[in-house]
Design a protein around this motif. Structure first.
Motif, PDB file in Angstrom:
ATOM      1  N   LEU A 294      30.358  75.423 -35.887  1.00 48.06           N
ATOM      2  CA  LEU A 294      30.779  75.049 -34.537  1.00 48.06           C
ATOM      3  C   LEU A 294      31.645  76.130 -33.910  1.00 48.06           C
ATOM      4  N   SER A 295      32.500  76.725 -34.725  1.00 47.31           N
ATOM      5  CA  SER A 295      33.381  77.780 -34.235  1.00 47.31           C
ATOM      6  C   SER A 295      32.574  78.989 -33.766  1.00 47.31           C
ATOM      7  N   ASN A 298      30.381  78.128 -30.531  1.00 47.74           N
ATOM      8  CA  ASN A 298      31.136  77.980 -29.284  1.00 47.74           C
ATOM      9  C   ASN A 298      32.006  79.176 -28.942  1.00 47.74           C
ATOM     10  N   ASN A 299      31.890  80.232 -29.720  1.00 53.45           N
ATOM     11  CA  ASN A 299      32.675  81.443 -29.467  1.00 53.45           C
ATOM     12  C   ASN A 299      31.932  82.336 -28.461  1.00 53.45           C
ATOM     13  N   LYS A 300      32.455  82.424 -27.241  1.00 52.03           N
ATOM     14  CA  LYS A 300      31.780  83.191 -26.189  1.00 52.03           C
ATOM     15  C   LYS A 300      31.730  84.683 -26.487  1.00 52.03           C
ATOM     16  N   TRP A 305      26.770  82.950 -29.875  1.00 50.96           N
ATOM     17  CA  TRP A 305      27.241  81.952 -28.922  1.00 50.96           C
ATOM     18  C   TRP A 305      26.055  81.175 -28.336  1.00 50.96           C
ATOM     19  N   HIS A 306      26.072  79.870 -28.530  1.00 49.30           N
ATOM     20  CA  HIS A 306      25.029  78.965 -28.027  1.00 49.30           C
ATOM     21  C   HIS A 306      23.616  79.453 -28.381  1.00 49.30           C
ATOM     22  N   ASP A 311      21.234  76.113 -33.083  1.00 52.07           N
ATOM     23  CA  ASP A 311      20.794  74.855 -32.485  1.00 52.07           C
ATOM     24  C   ASP A 311      19.553  74.298 -33.183  1.00 52.07           C
TER      25      ASP A 311
END
Length: 382
Positions: A294-295, A298-300, A305-306, A311
Motif C-alpha cells: 500500500l505504501s 500510494n507513493n506519488k 504509483w497506482h 492492482d
C-alpha cells in the motif's frame, strides 16, 4: 609476350614517362604526339581499366579446380558426412566459447544461493527466506504460468542490489556479466519526463527482443522510486498470465524491481519491535507485506504509483529489507576482509562500523551506511 599484356606495358610506359618531365623538358610536339597515341590506345582498348580495378569479370573471378580435388576424391555420401561433422564441430566450438541460452550457461544452483544468502547477506532473515523459496520454486518449474516478479524494498545499503547479484551468480555462469541479464537504471535509461511515450515503446522492444533471444532472461530495474509513474505499466502484458504474446513466451523470464520506496514503513516496523524489546528475527512477512504494498502503491514519487502491476496482483513477492544494526555492519566488515584474502579482525571491524556510521554506545541503533560503504572504506583500516 601476350598482345594484351604488351599493350598494358605500353600504356604503363606512356603514363610513367611523365616522370621524366621533372628531369628533362620535352617539346610540345612530342607531348602532343604522346597524348594522341595514348588517346588512340584507350579508344582501341576500352577495357584496360579492368586490369587495374577489381570487377565482376573473368580476369578477377575464376574457379580453382585444384582446390576442389580433395573434395572430389570422396564419394557424395562421404562428402556429406565430412561436411556434417565439420559443421557440428564448428557449432560445438562456438557454443563452448560463446554464451548461449542453454543448460551449459544457465543452470540454477539452489544450494549455492542458499549458502550465499546465509554467509554474505546480513540482517535480512525475511528477504533471504522469501527469495530462496521464490527462486527455487520458479526455476524448478518447467512450465510456469507467468514470469517471476520480485519487488525489493528498503533504504539504501540494506542489500537489494547485492541480492540481485547473488541471484544472477547462481543462475547464469557469467553472473551479472551474462548477456541475458539486463539492468535498467531510471536516471540513466529514462531521464527525461518529456520522452515518456518513447521510453514505453523502447522498453517494450528491449524486453521483447531479449526474451526472443533467451526465454530465461532476467531484467533488473534499479531506482524504481525515481522512475516516471506509468512507464513500468508498459510491460504489464509481459508479466501477465499469457501463454504467448505474438508467438513469444515470457513465462520463464525474471523481473526484479529495486526501490527505496517503502523504506520508511519498514524502518518504523523494525523500530516498533525494538521499542517493544522484541527481537527483529520475530518480524515476519505478514507484518510488512500489506503495509509495504500500500505504501508503494500510494507513493506519488514511486515508479509503482497506482501501477496496474500491483492492482492486478502481478508482483509475486514484495520483499522488505530491514535496516541494519551495528552487529550486521560488523559482520559485513568481517566478510569483506575474508573476501579480500585478509584475516578477519573483530577489532578492525568494530572500528570501521563505528567510524562509518557514527554509532553511539547503543548497538541497536540502525545503520545509515550499508555494507557496500563498509567494503569501500575497509582498505583505510587494513
Amino acid at each position: 609476350m601476350n598482345p594484351e599484356k604488351r599493350h598494358v606495358l605500353l600504356l604503363w610506359m606512356l603514363v610513367c614517362s611523365g616522370m621524366t618531365e621533372a628531369i628533362e623538358p620535352i617539346s610540345t610536339s612530342i607531348a602532343v604526339g604522346m597524348a594522341a597515341a595514348l588517346t588512340g590506345f584507350l579508344a582501341s582498348y576500352q577495357n584496360i581499366f579492368y586490369y587495374f580495378n577489381e570487377c565482376c569479370r573473368p580476369e578477377w573471378i575464376s574457379f580453382n579446380k585444384t582446390a576442389s580435388v580433395l573434395v572430389n576424391t570422396f564419394e557424395p555420401i562421404t562428402t556429406t558426412v565430412v561436411l556434417g561433422i565439420g559443421a557440428a564441430l564448428g557449432r560445438t566450438i562456438y557454443n563452448y566459447l560463446h554464451e548461449s541460452c542453454d543448460s551449459k550457461w544457465i543452470a540454477f544452483n539452489a544450494t549455492g544461493l542458499e549458502v550465499d544468502l546465509e554467509s554474505k547477506l546480513f540482517g535480512q532473515h525475511i528477504g533471504s527466506r522469501i527469495i530462496l523459496k521464490a527462486l527455487t520454486g520458479f526455476m524448478s518449474n518447467d512450465n510456469p504460468k507467468k514470469p517471476l516478479v520480485l519487488s525489493l524494498h528498503g533504504h539504501t545499503g540494506t542489500g537489494k542490489n547485492f541480492v540481485s547479484k547473488l541471484i544472477a551468480d547462481n543462475i547464469y555462469k557469467e553472473g551479472m556479466d551474462s548477456s541475458f541479464v539486463h539492468v535498467f537504471t531510471s536516471e540513466l535509461h529514462f531521464p527525461h519526463s518529456s520522452k515518456l511515450e518513447t521510453y514505453k515503446t523502447q522498453l517494450q522492444q528491449w524486453i521483447k527482443g531479449n526474451v526472443t533471444n533467451c526465454e530465461r532472461s532476467m531484467f533488473i530495474f534499479d531506482e524504481m522510486d525515481k522512475m516516471q509513474p506509468g512507464l513500468i505499466d508498459s510491460i504489464k502484458p509481459y508479466l501477465d498470465y499469457y501463454d504467448k504474446l505474438d508467438g513469444i513466451s515470457y513465462r520463464k523470464a525474471i523481473f526484479i524491481f529495486l526501490s527505496n520506496a517503502g523504506g520508511e514503513s519498514i524502518t518504523q516496523i523494525a523500530l516498533d519491535f525494538w521499542k517493544a524489546a522484541r527481537d527483529r528475527e520475530e518480524i515476519e512477512l505478514k507484518d510488512l507485506e500489506t503495509l509495504l504494498s500500500l505504501s508503494v502503491f500510494n507513493n506519488k514519487n514511486s515508479g509503482l504509483w497506482h501501477t496496474s502491476l500491483i492492482d492486478k496482483n502481478l508482483v509475486d513477492f514484495f520483499v522488505p529489507f530491514l535496516p541494519l544494526e551495528y552487529r550486521h555492519v560488523v559482520q559485513c566488515a568481517m566478510a569483506a576482509m575474508k573476501a579480500k584474502g585478509l584475516r578477519p579482525d573483530k577489532n578492525v571491524a568494530d572500528q570501521v562500523a563505528r567510524d562509518v556510521n557514527y554509532f553511539p554506545k547503543s548497538e541497536r541503533v540502525f545503520s545509515v551506511k550499508g555494507c557496500k560503504t563498509i567494503e569501500n572504506k575497509l582498505h583505510y583500516y587494513t
